[in-house]
Design a protein around this motif. Structure first.
Motif, PDB file in Angstrom:
ATOM      1  N   HIS A   1     -13.833  40.542  -1.457  1.00 44.57           N
ATOM      2  CA  HIS A   1     -12.750  39.811  -2.109  1.00 44.57           C
ATOM      3  C   HIS A   1     -11.439  39.885  -1.337  1.00 44.57           C
ATOM      4  O   HIS A   1     -10.491  39.147  -1.642  1.00 44.57           O
ATOM      5  CB  HIS A   1     -12.510  40.392  -3.508  1.00 44.57           C
ATOM      6  CG  HIS A   1     -12.049  41.823  -3.469  1.00 44.57           C
ATOM      7  ND1 HIS A   1     -12.862  42.857  -3.050  1.00 44.57           N
ATOM      8  CD2 HIS A   1     -10.844  42.392  -3.771  1.00 44.57           C
ATOM      9  CE1 HIS A   1     -12.192  43.996  -3.114  1.00 44.57           C
ATOM     10  NE2 HIS A   1     -10.964  43.737  -3.544  1.00 44.57           N
TER      11      HIS A   1
ATOM     12  N   ALA B   1     -18.799  35.575 -10.343  1.00 42.96           N
ATOM     13  CA  ALA B   1     -18.438  36.519 -11.407  1.00 42.96           C
ATOM     14  C   ALA B   1     -19.380  37.711 -11.403  1.00 42.96           C
ATOM     15  O   ALA B   1     -18.943  38.862 -11.559  1.00 42.96           O
ATOM     16  CB  ALA B   1     -18.470  35.809 -12.760  1.00 42.96           C
TER      17      ALA B   1
ATOM     18  N   ARG C   1     -18.385  41.609 -10.621  1.00 46.20           N
ATOM     19  CA  ARG C   1     -18.705  42.667 -11.590  1.00 46.20           C
ATOM     20  C   ARG C   1     -19.493  43.786 -10.927  1.00 46.20           C
ATOM     21  O   ARG C   1     -19.255  44.967 -11.196  1.00 46.20           O
ATOM     22  CB  ARG C   1     -19.514  42.091 -12.765  1.00 46.20           C
ATOM     23  CG  ARG C   1     -18.706  41.353 -13.804  1.00 46.20           C
ATOM     24  CD  ARG C   1     -19.472  41.189 -15.104  1.00 46.20           C
ATOM     25  NE  ARG C   1     -20.741  40.489 -14.917  1.00 46.20           N
ATOM     26  CZ  ARG C   1     -20.879  39.167 -15.010  1.00 46.20           C
ATOM     27  NH1 ARG C   1     -19.829  38.407 -15.270  1.00 46.20           N
ATOM     28  NH2 ARG C   1     -22.071  38.603 -14.842  1.00 46.20           N
TER      29      ARG C   1
ATOM     30  N   MET D   1     -13.244  44.887  -7.425  1.00 47.43           N
ATOM     31  CA  MET D   1     -12.153  44.297  -6.663  1.00 47.43           C
ATOM     32  C   MET D   1     -11.143  45.390  -6.328  1.00 47.43           C
ATOM     33  O   MET D   1     -10.008  45.410  -6.816  1.00 47.43           O
ATOM     34  CB  MET D   1     -11.501  43.141  -7.430  1.00 47.43           C
ATOM     35  CG  MET D   1     -12.459  42.007  -7.752  1.00 47.43           C
ATOM     36  SD  MET D   1     -11.668  40.587  -8.555  1.00 47.43           S
ATOM     37  CE  MET D   1     -10.703  39.898  -7.199  1.00 47.43           C
TER      38      MET D   1
ATOM     39  N   LEU E   1      -5.963  40.831  -3.921  1.00 48.22           N
ATOM     40  CA  LEU E   1      -6.211  40.147  -5.187  1.00 48.22           C
ATOM     41  C   LEU E   1      -7.193  40.980  -5.998  1.00 48.22           C
ATOM     42  O   LEU E   1      -8.279  41.306  -5.524  1.00 48.22           O
ATOM     43  CB  LEU E   1      -6.787  38.754  -4.934  1.00 48.22           C
ATOM     44  CG  LEU E   1      -5.941  37.845  -4.030  1.00 48.22           C
ATOM     45  CD1 LEU E   1      -6.634  36.496  -3.843  1.00 48.22           C
ATOM     46  CD2 LEU E   1      -4.547  37.656  -4.610  1.00 48.22           C
ATOM     47  N   THR E   2      -6.830  41.307  -7.225  1.00 46.92           N
ATOM     48  CA  THR E   2      -7.650  42.231  -8.006  1.00 46.92           C
ATOM     49  C   THR E   2      -8.130  41.643  -9.331  1.00 46.92           C
ATOM     50  O   THR E   2      -8.660  42.363 -10.173  1.00 46.92           O
ATOM     51  CB  THR E   2      -6.875  43.536  -8.295  1.00 46.92           C
ATOM     52  OG1 THR E   2      -5.636  43.222  -8.943  1.00 46.92           O
ATOM     53  CG2 THR E   2      -6.599  44.295  -7.005  1.00 46.92           C
ATOM     54  N   THR E   3      -7.945  40.331  -9.519  1.00 46.72           N
ATOM     55  CA  THR E   3      -8.473  39.686 -10.723  1.00 46.72           C
ATOM     56  C   THR E   3      -9.287  38.469 -10.311  1.00 46.72           C
ATOM     57  O   THR E   3      -8.944  37.783  -9.337  1.00 46.72           O
ATOM     58  CB  THR E   3      -7.359  39.232 -11.679  1.00 46.72           C
ATOM     59  OG1 THR E   3      -6.602  38.178 -11.066  1.00 46.72           O
ATOM     60  CG2 THR E   3      -6.445  40.407 -12.039  1.00 46.72           C
ATOM     61  N   PRO E   4     -10.368  38.182 -11.024  1.00 46.44           N
ATOM     62  CA  PRO E   4     -11.168  36.994 -10.698  1.00 46.44           C
ATOM     63  C   PRO E   4     -10.351  35.708 -10.740  1.00 46.44           C
ATOM     64  O   PRO E   4     -10.585  34.791  -9.941  1.00 46.44           O
ATOM     65  CB  PRO E   4     -12.256  37.005 -11.778  1.00 46.44           C
ATOM     66  CG  PRO E   4     -12.379  38.436 -12.188  1.00 46.44           C
ATOM     67  CD  PRO E   4     -10.979  38.975 -12.108  1.00 46.44           C
ATOM     68  N   GLU E   5      -9.404  35.612 -11.659  1.00 46.88           N
ATOM     69  CA  GLU E   5      -8.598  34.407 -11.785  1.00 46.88           C
ATOM     70  C   GLU E   5      -7.770  34.167 -10.514  1.00 46.88           C
ATOM     71  O   GLU E   5      -7.686  33.034 -10.014  1.00 46.88           O
ATOM     72  CB  GLU E   5      -7.671  34.508 -12.995  1.00 46.88           C
ATOM     73  CG  GLU E   5      -8.388  34.543 -14.337  1.00 46.88           C
ATOM     74  CD  GLU E   5      -8.996  35.911 -14.665  1.00 46.88           C
ATOM     75  OE1 GLU E   5      -9.845  35.968 -15.576  1.00 46.88           O
ATOM     76  OE2 GLU E   5      -8.650  36.905 -13.980  1.00 46.88           O
ATOM     77  N   ALA E   6      -7.156  35.241  -9.989  1.00 47.26           N
ATOM     78  CA  ALA E   6      -6.364  35.107  -8.766  1.00 47.26           C
ATOM     79  C   ALA E   6      -7.248  34.730  -7.584  1.00 47.26           C
ATOM     80  O   ALA E   6      -6.873  33.906  -6.740  1.00 47.26           O
ATOM     81  CB  ALA E   6      -5.622  36.410  -8.479  1.00 47.26           C
TER      82      ALA E   6
ATOM     83  N   GLU F   1     -10.129  33.067  -7.720  1.00 45.29           N
ATOM     84  CA  GLU F   1     -10.576  31.683  -7.884  1.00 45.29           C
ATOM     85  C   GLU F   1      -9.512  30.711  -7.367  1.00 45.29           C
ATOM     86  O   GLU F   1      -9.831  29.731  -6.678  1.00 45.29           O
ATOM     87  CB  GLU F   1     -10.896  31.392  -9.348  1.00 45.29           C
ATOM     88  CG  GLU F   1     -12.179  32.021  -9.854  1.00 45.29           C
ATOM     89  CD  GLU F   1     -13.421  31.446  -9.193  1.00 45.29           C
ATOM     90  OE1 GLU F   1     -13.455  30.228  -8.904  1.00 45.29           O
ATOM     91  OE2 GLU F   1     -14.353  32.225  -8.936  1.00 45.29           O
TER      92      GLU F   1
END
Length: 264
Positions: free
Chosen positions: A143, A161, A165, A169, A177-182, A184
């Protein structure tokens, strides 16, 4: 970490234990005694003694004069074989070296190996910062590297996703970047740009760009090419780097095609 639910019904315990011993010795560059190995592997001293003797006989561990064991040279031979198998035909390595000479930047090939993102070949360039842990076999930071992002971008949202998981991250720098939203949003920007990019997300002061070499339906046949450089140079030369990466990717793809044709 091994998943106990994935343990095969026909697991050969002695082989599994020997590999655990080898892994423990490999994590201790100063060496371990048989008792220390037994404790770390949760084995009896007698069992550990037999396993270590066998590994030493085969050259996978070496007994030093002080009675400790370290990794043997057979491991280096297996690593060279792994690197050769990952890289593919010699022409692929030549294409990587040409790209490194042309730009001065270190170049890396990456693909999915056993479902994980891994570097499979590299060529060092004198203008790139030295990244001692980024070498063939490196399978972390999917990531946080452009190479990893280029491969993640080939997955479906559900597949990404699941990957995140499973492998997490981890924050390598304050910019990771440590969130899936960021992630994406970042991948979408990379798709529009025609090059996945990271700036200081894996190592501060270092940037990386990556493009797809092969977009195969089979996940483990997909291949990407990346280069690393000082972050300041990426800020001023992103378009040039994308063009050179794209040209180098075509050369790698041609080399692979020629190699496949030669072995057909």
């Amino acid at each position: 970490m091994r998943d106990p639910l994935a343990e095969p019904s026909d697991l050969i315990r002695s082989v599994s234990r020997a590999l655990r011993v080898l892994e423990s010795v490999g994590r201790a560059p100063r060496g371990l005694t048989v008792k220390q190995i037994a404790r770390r592997c949760e084995l009896t001293v007698a069992t550990t003694y037999h396993l270590v003797r066998t590994l030493a006989y085969e050259g996978y561990v070496i007994r030093r004069e002080d009675g400790t064991y370290i990794v043997g040279l057979e491991i280096a031979d297996r690593y060279r074989e792994l690197v050769s198998a990952f890289r593919g035909p010699p022409a692929v390595g030549e294409a990587l070296r040409r790209a490194a000479v042309d730009t001065g930047y270190s170049h890396y090939l990456g693909r999915f190996v056993g479902g994980r993102i891994a570097i499979t070949a590299s060529a060092d360039g004198p203008r790139s910062p030295f990244l001692d842990d980024v070498a063939p076999g490196f399978d972390e930071a999917g990531h946080a590297t452009a190479l990893g992002k280029a491969l993640l971008a080939t997955l479906t949202a559900d597949q990404r996703a699941r990957y995140l998981r499973d492998y997490g991250m981890r924050p390598f720098t304050p910019a990771t970047l440590t969130t899936p939203e960021a992630l994406e949003a970042d991948l979408a920007a990379g798709e529009r740009r025609g090059m996945q990019l990271e700036m200081g997300q894996f190592r501060q002061g270092v940037a990386c760009g990556a493009v797809v070499v092969i977009a195969d339906r089979d996940m483990e046949r997909r291949l990407v090419l990346a280069c690393a450089l000082p972050a300041a140079e990426m800020l001023t030369s992103a378009r040039v780097i994308r063009a050179k990466l794209t040209t180098a990717a075509r050369s790698v793809a041609d080399a692979l095609s020629a190699g496949d044709a030669a072995t057909a």
